[in-house]
Enzyme design. Sequence first.
Site, short mmCIF file in Angstrom:
data_model
loop_
_atom_site.label_atom_id
_atom_site.label_comp_id
_atom_site.label_asym_id
_atom_site.label_seq_id
_atom_site.Cartn_x
_atom_site.Cartn_y
_atom_site.Cartn_z
N ASN A 180 -6.97 -2.97 14.69
CA ASN A 180 -8.37 -3.23 14.32
C ASN A 180 -8.49 -4.35 13.27
O ASN A 180 -9.56 -4.55 12.71
CB ASN A 180 -9.03 -1.95 13.81
CG ASN A 180 -8.38 -1.42 12.52
OD1 ASN A 180 -7.48 -2.04 11.98
ND2 ASN A 180 -8.85 -0.29 12.03
N HIS A 237 -6.84 -4.50 10.34
CA HIS A 237 -6.63 -4.16 8.93
C HIS A 237 -5.34 -4.76 8.39
O HIS A 237 -4.36 -4.96 9.11
CB HIS A 237 -6.71 -2.65 8.69
CG HIS A 237 -5.51 -1.86 9.12
ND1 HIS A 237 -5.41 -1.23 10.34
CD2 HIS A 237 -4.36 -1.56 8.46
CE1 HIS A 237 -4.26 -0.58 10.40
NE2 HIS A 237 -3.59 -0.78 9.28
N ASP A 239 0.81 -1.22 0.00
CA ASP A 239 0.00 0.00 0.00
C ASP A 239 0.84 1.26 0.00
O ASP A 239 2.06 1.22 0.17
CB ASP A 239 -0.93 -0.01 1.23
CG ASP A 239 -0.19 -0.32 2.53
OD1 ASP A 239 1.05 -0.32 2.51
OD2 ASP A 239 -0.85 -0.55 3.55
C1 GLP Z 1 -0.24 0.52 8.54
C2 GLP Z 1 -0.01 -0.28 7.27
C3 GLP Z 1 -0.26 -1.75 7.48
C4 GLP Z 1 0.43 -2.22 8.75
C5 GLP Z 1 -0.17 -1.52 9.91
C6 GLP Z 1 0.36 -1.97 11.26
O1 GLP Z 1 -1.54 1.01 8.62
N1 GLP Z 1 -0.82 0.20 6.21
O2 GLP Z 1 0.20 -2.47 6.35
O3 GLP Z 1 0.30 -3.62 8.88
O4 GLP Z 1 0.08 -0.13 9.76
O5 GLP Z 1 1.51 -1.26 11.58
P1 GLP Z 1 2.48 -1.61 12.77
O6 GLP Z 1 3.32 -2.75 12.29
O7 GLP Z 1 3.30 -0.37 12.95
O8 GLP Z 1 1.66 -1.95 13.94
#
Ligand code: GLP
Length: 237
Positions: A136, A138, A67
């Site tokens: 959440n 995602h 993304d």
């Molecule tokens: C962002 C990215 C995701 C990632 C998420 C979790 O929103 N778009 O791809 O998995 O953050 O991030 P973290 O690893 O910092 O908890």
Amino acid sequence: MKVIKTSNYREMSSLAARLFLTQIQIKKHPVIALPTGSTPLGLYEELIRYHKECNKSYANIITFNLDEYYPIKKEDSNSYYQFMMRNFFNHVDIKKENIFIPNGECSDPLKEAKEYEQKIKNHKGIDLAILGVGVNGHIGFNEPGTLIDETHLTDISSSTARENSRFFNNILEVPTQAITMGMKTIASAEKIIILANGSKKMDIVDKISKGNIDENYPATLLNNHKNATLIYTPYER
Ligand code: GLP
């Protein structure tokens, strides 16, 4: 879903690195989907170490990032383009022409998303998708309630904007949209590795581990994938 609990962040990262290294030997030009976020930083460090200390080469691999924010300039230190250059690509031998990241500064994001999906198809899909997961649930920017879709432009939920605002000066600076690989594209990957660490992630780890499928927690949509592994540790880095 195979579930592996590791005793700390380092172990989670080195196990993921070993699985990555095994996978890139299977094909001549493996296609790997890569995440951003704090979770995969240890994996990238480990892969850089293998490259520098053990002469591991990644010159044969093709990468598609999951993304990118929209809109965002490539030079913006919060762009996923900069994140990947800073934390991985600048330190290894992946060829520039084999690195794909959605273009957050394009003028037509719908067209960009369509073309990104087509590029993935031109490479015959993803062989290995490495994923982080949001609190959440995602994945990429496939937010709660998401459709099982191909690469698309999406709104960033307020909970994700709040989580991600830690990297920005304030929440108003977090872009409101993103171009993300869709759950359909991700679920079509041959092999999936989900990484999760820290106490905040244990609820979603629990939901994934139980095997239920609930579109309010997009990560659980991967529960009936035939070759998916969740590697997690309750500990922070
Ligand atoms: C962002 C990215 C995701 C990632 C998420 C979790 O929103 N778009 O791809 O998995 O953050 O991030 P973290 O690893 O910092 O908890």
